[in-house]
Design an enzyme around this catalytic site. Sequence first.
Site, PDB file in Angstrom:
ATOM      1  N   ARG A  15      -0.539   3.072  34.597  1.00  0.00           N
ATOM      2  CA  ARG A  15       0.655   3.927  34.635  1.00  0.00           C
ATOM      3  C   ARG A  15       1.822   3.077  34.124  1.00  0.00           C
ATOM      4  O   ARG A  15       1.966   1.924  34.541  1.00  0.00           O
ATOM      5  CB  ARG A  15       0.937   4.446  36.063  1.00  0.00           C
ATOM      6  CG  ARG A  15      -0.063   5.513  36.516  1.00  0.00           C
ATOM      7  CD  ARG A  15       0.371   6.165  37.816  1.00  0.00           C
ATOM      8  NE  ARG A  15       1.377   7.197  37.624  1.00  0.00           N
ATOM      9  CZ  ARG A  15       2.009   7.819  38.625  1.00  0.00           C
ATOM     10  NH1 ARG A  15       1.727   7.502  39.878  1.00  0.00           N
ATOM     11  NH2 ARG A  15       2.905   8.748  38.392  1.00  0.00           N
ATOM     12  N   ASP A  69      10.701   3.542  40.901  1.00  0.00           N
ATOM     13  CA  ASP A  69       9.527   2.965  40.240  1.00  0.00           C
ATOM     14  C   ASP A  69       9.907   1.760  39.398  1.00  0.00           C
ATOM     15  O   ASP A  69       9.073   0.898  39.119  1.00  0.00           O
ATOM     16  CB  ASP A  69       8.823   4.011  39.374  1.00  0.00           C
ATOM     17  CG  ASP A  69       7.851   4.799  40.229  1.00  0.00           C
ATOM     18  OD1 ASP A  69       8.328   5.550  41.108  1.00  0.00           O
ATOM     19  OD2 ASP A  69       6.630   4.622  40.061  1.00  0.00           O
ATOM     20  N   GLN A  78       4.486  15.870  46.199  1.00  0.00           N
ATOM     21  CA  GLN A  78       4.346  14.720  47.103  1.00  0.00           C
ATOM     22  C   GLN A  78       5.202  14.885  48.361  1.00  0.00           C
ATOM     23  O   GLN A  78       4.862  14.358  49.415  1.00  0.00           O
ATOM     24  CB  GLN A  78       4.764  13.417  46.394  1.00  0.00           C
ATOM     25  CG  GLN A  78       3.833  12.968  45.287  1.00  0.00           C
ATOM     26  CD  GLN A  78       4.296  13.449  43.926  1.00  0.00           C
ATOM     27  OE1 GLN A  78       4.876  14.521  43.796  1.00  0.00           O
ATOM     28  NE2 GLN A  78       4.032  12.673  42.902  1.00  0.00           N
TER      29      GLN A  78
HETATM   30  O1  MRU Z   1       4.234   9.757  40.726  1.00  0.00           O
HETATM   31  P1  MRU Z   1       4.341   9.037  42.033  1.00  0.00           P
HETATM   32  O2  MRU Z   1       3.938   9.845  43.207  1.00  0.00           O
HETATM   33  O3  MRU Z   1       3.627   7.691  41.975  1.00  0.00           O
HETATM   34  O4  MRU Z   1       5.884   8.725  42.173  1.00  0.00           O
HETATM   35  C1  MRU Z   1       6.338   7.994  43.269  1.00  0.00           C
HETATM   36  C2  MRU Z   1       7.811   7.896  43.344  1.00  0.00           C
HETATM   37  O5  MRU Z   1       8.535   8.383  42.503  1.00  0.00           O
HETATM   38  C3  MRU Z   1       8.370   7.101  44.473  1.00  0.00           C
HETATM   39  O6  MRU Z   1       9.637   7.571  44.823  1.00  0.00           O
HETATM   40  C4  MRU Z   1       8.492   5.637  44.046  1.00  0.00           C
HETATM   41  O7  MRU Z   1       7.274   5.154  43.540  1.00  0.00           O
HETATM   42  C5  MRU Z   1       8.923   4.779  45.172  1.00  0.00           C
HETATM   43  S1  MRU Z   1       7.670   4.651  46.377  1.00  0.00           S
HETATM   44  C6  MRU Z   1       8.120   3.606  47.587  1.00  0.00           C
END
Ligand code: MRU
Length: 356
Positions: free
Chosen positions: A88, A236, A195
Amino acid sequence: MTRTIWWEDNQVKMIDQRILPLEFEILSYNDHHSVAQAIKEMVIRGAPAIGAAAGFGMALAALQSPAADRDSLLIDLTGAKEVLDAARPTAVNLSWATTRILELAQYLVLPCADDIRSAVLAEAQRIADEDVEINQRMGAFGASILPDEVNILTHCNAGALATVDYGTTLGVVRAAAAAGKQVHVWVDETRPRLQGARLTAWELMRDGIPMTLIADNAAGMLMRAGRVDVVLFGADRVAANGDVANKIGSYKLAVLARENGIPCYAVVPTPTIDLALAHGDLIPIEERGWEEVAKVGSEQIAPDGAPVYNPAFDVTPHRYLTGIITEEGICYPPFTVSLRRAVAAAEARRGDGATR
Ligand code: MRU
């Protein structure tokens, strides 16, 4: 609850986050290719959790490698890093963890491949353990700036499931609740993968923390009605100037918060800070498949063949952030200075030189 990810019997175990909250299942992995696939398919997701997964993926690669000498093992580890880093693109924690492990292996003066294998596994375990400690420290800093009664709005899942345990944004929520504050969380459902509705709601309800699930589109109305005291979301990747890449929709929340005079913080462990990127427009943004938008669950809701654009993250320019909560304290503008200080403090705490 068990951790989100852990090492057991020379395998990596993970909670399958694709099927929560309807089912709870633990999956096992014994090679780095399948760990990379699990990250892509979001069996495990959330920047710190996929960093830990990448670390354990490197340990599996070391274990599985037939290399009999140091140089051959380093070649195999370099190959594994490439596979894992490509899983990713947006979360920098992934390459942060693989770089940390590869550099350790490169600088070790151990001639024997098996000694390097053991050191790689120990480092992967350290990355996972440190994540929990980081979240607890961040939680305490974040909780200290919240009022005694507070309505928090969150986006996506930045909880225990997005980390090894405890969570970043939900770590702040947990620490505030543990300190006796009256916390209520507005949980954005977070289309397209939900999520918030599936994972954040599940975590908060299990902990008995008051929460209300909302459609993403309700956030502005609630802010305007004075029913949100603070917006908290994760990240991220954070650029050197404080621009924050997080789940798609975070930018909209930050702009709405500014418009309504509401403080907005990103909760960010230092491994998520990428000082090599000057600003957020340089952060690679993942695009995911059409079916995430055209379907709800397994049911298609859009007409067959409807063109879809599905960016998984957006960038919030730093001017919309009141502060960035890290495990080294709360960073305030100018972020170019405060973030650099936080990263240096974290490296000093770990007792290492910079890994990036
Ligand atoms: O696509 P995802 O579910 O991996 O995205 C996660 C997020 O955007 C979270 O807010 C981010 O990774 C911070 S997690 C502590």
